[in-house]
Design an enzyme around this catalytic site. Structure first.
Site, short mmCIF file in Angstrom:
data_model
loop_
_atom_site.label_atom_id
_atom_site.label_comp_id
_atom_site.label_asym_id
_atom_site.label_seq_id
_atom_site.Cartn_x
_atom_site.Cartn_y
_atom_site.Cartn_z
N ASP A 188 5.14 -5.40 -13.19
CA ASP A 188 5.72 -4.07 -13.37
C ASP A 188 7.02 -3.93 -12.59
O ASP A 188 7.73 -2.95 -12.75
CB ASP A 188 4.73 -3.00 -12.89
CG ASP A 188 5.20 -1.58 -13.19
OD1 ASP A 188 5.77 -1.36 -14.28
OD2 ASP A 188 5.01 -0.70 -12.33
N THR A 229 -4.12 -7.54 9.01
CA THR A 229 -5.32 -7.57 9.84
C THR A 229 -6.57 -7.41 8.98
O THR A 229 -6.52 -6.89 7.87
CB THR A 229 -5.30 -6.42 10.88
OG1 THR A 229 -5.19 -5.18 10.19
CG2 THR A 229 -4.14 -6.57 11.85
N ARG A 242 6.71 -4.48 -5.22
CA ARG A 242 8.16 -4.55 -5.33
C ARG A 242 8.53 -5.97 -5.73
O ARG A 242 7.86 -6.94 -5.36
CB ARG A 242 8.84 -4.21 -4.00
CG ARG A 242 8.79 -2.74 -3.61
CD ARG A 242 9.69 -1.89 -4.48
NE ARG A 242 9.85 -0.53 -3.99
CZ ARG A 242 9.07 0.49 -4.33
NH1 ARG A 242 8.05 0.28 -5.16
NH2 ARG A 242 9.28 1.71 -3.85
N ARG A 289 -4.12 1.94 0.49
CA ARG A 289 -4.73 2.99 -0.33
C ARG A 289 -4.82 2.56 -1.80
O ARG A 289 -5.85 2.70 -2.44
CB ARG A 289 -3.90 4.27 -0.22
CG ARG A 289 -3.88 4.91 1.16
CD ARG A 289 -3.08 6.20 1.10
NE ARG A 289 -2.98 6.88 2.37
CZ ARG A 289 -1.96 6.78 3.20
NH1 ARG A 289 -0.94 5.99 2.89
NH2 ARG A 289 -1.93 7.46 4.34
N ILE A 290 -3.70 2.07 -2.34
CA ILE A 290 -3.69 1.67 -3.75
C ILE A 290 -4.52 0.40 -3.94
O ILE A 290 -5.25 0.26 -4.92
CB ILE A 290 -2.25 1.47 -4.26
CG1 ILE A 290 -1.45 2.76 -4.11
CG2 ILE A 290 -2.26 1.02 -5.72
CD1 ILE A 290 0.02 2.61 -4.47
N LEU A 344 -4.42 -4.54 1.09
CA LEU A 344 -5.57 -3.68 0.80
C LEU A 344 -5.36 -2.31 1.45
O LEU A 344 -6.13 -1.88 2.31
CB LEU A 344 -6.87 -4.33 1.28
CG LEU A 344 -8.17 -3.72 0.73
CD1 LEU A 344 -8.30 -3.99 -0.76
CD2 LEU A 344 -9.38 -4.27 1.48
N HIS A 358 8.66 -0.99 -14.71
CA HIS A 358 8.36 -0.27 -13.47
C HIS A 358 7.82 1.13 -13.78
O HIS A 358 8.42 2.15 -13.41
CB HIS A 358 9.62 -0.17 -12.58
CG HIS A 358 9.27 0.08 -11.13
ND1 HIS A 358 10.10 -0.29 -10.09
CD2 HIS A 358 8.19 0.67 -10.54
CE1 HIS A 358 9.54 0.06 -8.94
NE2 HIS A 358 8.39 0.64 -9.19
N GLU A 369 16.00 -4.97 -10.63
CA GLU A 369 15.76 -4.01 -11.71
C GLU A 369 17.02 -3.20 -12.02
O GLU A 369 17.78 -2.87 -11.11
CB GLU A 369 14.62 -3.07 -11.30
CG GLU A 369 13.30 -3.79 -11.12
CD GLU A 369 12.21 -2.86 -10.61
OE1 GLU A 369 12.43 -1.64 -10.52
OE2 GLU A 369 11.12 -3.37 -10.28
#
Length: 313
Positions: free
Chosen positions: A256, A176, A232, A154-155, A152, A279, A261
């Site tokens: 994605d 955490t 990833r 920024r994205i 959890l 991706h 890859e």
């Protein structure tokens, strides 16, 4: 006055090249046949490295440029940059956080909608003329489901906001508990996987997260559960995931990113309960332009003796 040298590790856009040429003498690393000799040749005047995030910057490059001051990586993930080698050589490292948050969150929602509503399959159903003979089978929906977010940051928070708009319940697992967040925290990933309908993977790549989504986690997610990976490929045990999807022990996957890859195993491509993207989580013209401009802004700030915009080391 002679411009300082800047090593460009991999090809970048005309926008980036134009900005670099105004500041530096640019050296194209990927074009060099004898790379150690090339580094030795440009070392006396080269102070900067700019690199696409996927290519990164190795210890060999860092140590081959004794006068190096800064590595500017274009991407939020900087795992391909040898940060330890950079720190040892007193070299600063920057990345491009925040400017791609919304784009990746949108793609995540698109993946989930596509998997739940079987949008790629429905599109193919129409194109191949099957609708003229029979109605398309019923699909699923996101409304009322519970989504567990692994990472959890920024994205992850942007993804959570969009899933709340779909009226999903949000829970999360991370290193955490974040006391300022309204979502339920799970300190055990397997437990969370067992209690959610969707597991969204958006944690950083690190030794600690390698194959963090293992067979136990995916078995806990179960035959009705769906896995989404926009982080990833290394965070998911890909072989275990394929085996569980084939056996019907994992409901579906929307991906994605992949382990090696751009290679995607044929067994995975043959499955109908998956949605696969190449991706492209941040692959929009607007987002890439923002990433490019931030990468160059870090270089320009260092040249001008100003504080770096987005340092990571």
């Amino acid at each position: 006055m002679t411009k300082p040298g800047c090593l460009m590790v991999g090809p970048m856009s005309e926008n980036v090249v134009a900005q670099l040429n105004a500041l530096f003498t640019v050296h194209n690393f990927w074009e060099a046949e004898d790379k150690p000799a090339f580094l030795n040749e440009i070392a006396p005047t080269t102070r900067y490295v700019i690199t696409p995030g996927s290519r990164g910057c190795s210890a060999e490059i860092i140590n081959g440029l004794p006068g190096l001051e800064l590595v500017a990586s274009m991407g939020v993930g900087y795992d391909a940059v040898d940060v330890a080698a950079a720190k040892a050589a007193n070299v600063r490292v920057t990345n491009t956080p925040d400017v791609l948050n919304d784009c990746v969150a949108e793609v995540t929602l698109g993946l989930m909608l596509s998997l739940a509503h079987r949008i790629p399959q429905a599109d193919r159903y129409v194109r191949e003329g099957h609708w003229e003979n029979a109605k398309y089978p019923l699909a699923d929906e996101l409304f009322g489901r519970r989504a567990g977010i692994l990472g959890l940051g920024r994205i992850g928070k942007e993804i959570a906001r969009r899933l709340e708009a779909m009226r999903m319940e949000i829970v999360y697992h991370g290193r955490t508990r974040q006391e300022d967040q309204p979502y339920r925290f799970y300190d055990n990933l397997v437990t969370m996987a067992r209690e959610v309908d969707w597991l969204v993977v958006i944690a950083p790549k690190s030794p600690a997260t390698n194959n963090i989504v293992n067979a136990d986690v995916m078995e806990a997610l179960g035959p009705e559960g769906c896995l989404v990976n926009v982080a990833r490929g290394s965070l998911v045990d890909q072989e275990a995931m394929i085996a569980l999807l084939e056996a019907g022990k994992l409901g579906g996957a929307a991906l994605d990113v992949f382990a090696r890859e751009p290679h995607v195993p044929q067994r995975l491509r043959d499955l109908e309960n998956v949605v696969l993207l190449p991706h492209v989580g941040s692959a929009t013209r607007a987002t890439r332009r923002r990433m490019e401009d931030l990468t160059v802004a870090n270089l320009r700030a260092h040249v001008n003796g100003e504080a770096l915009v987005s340092p990571v080391a």
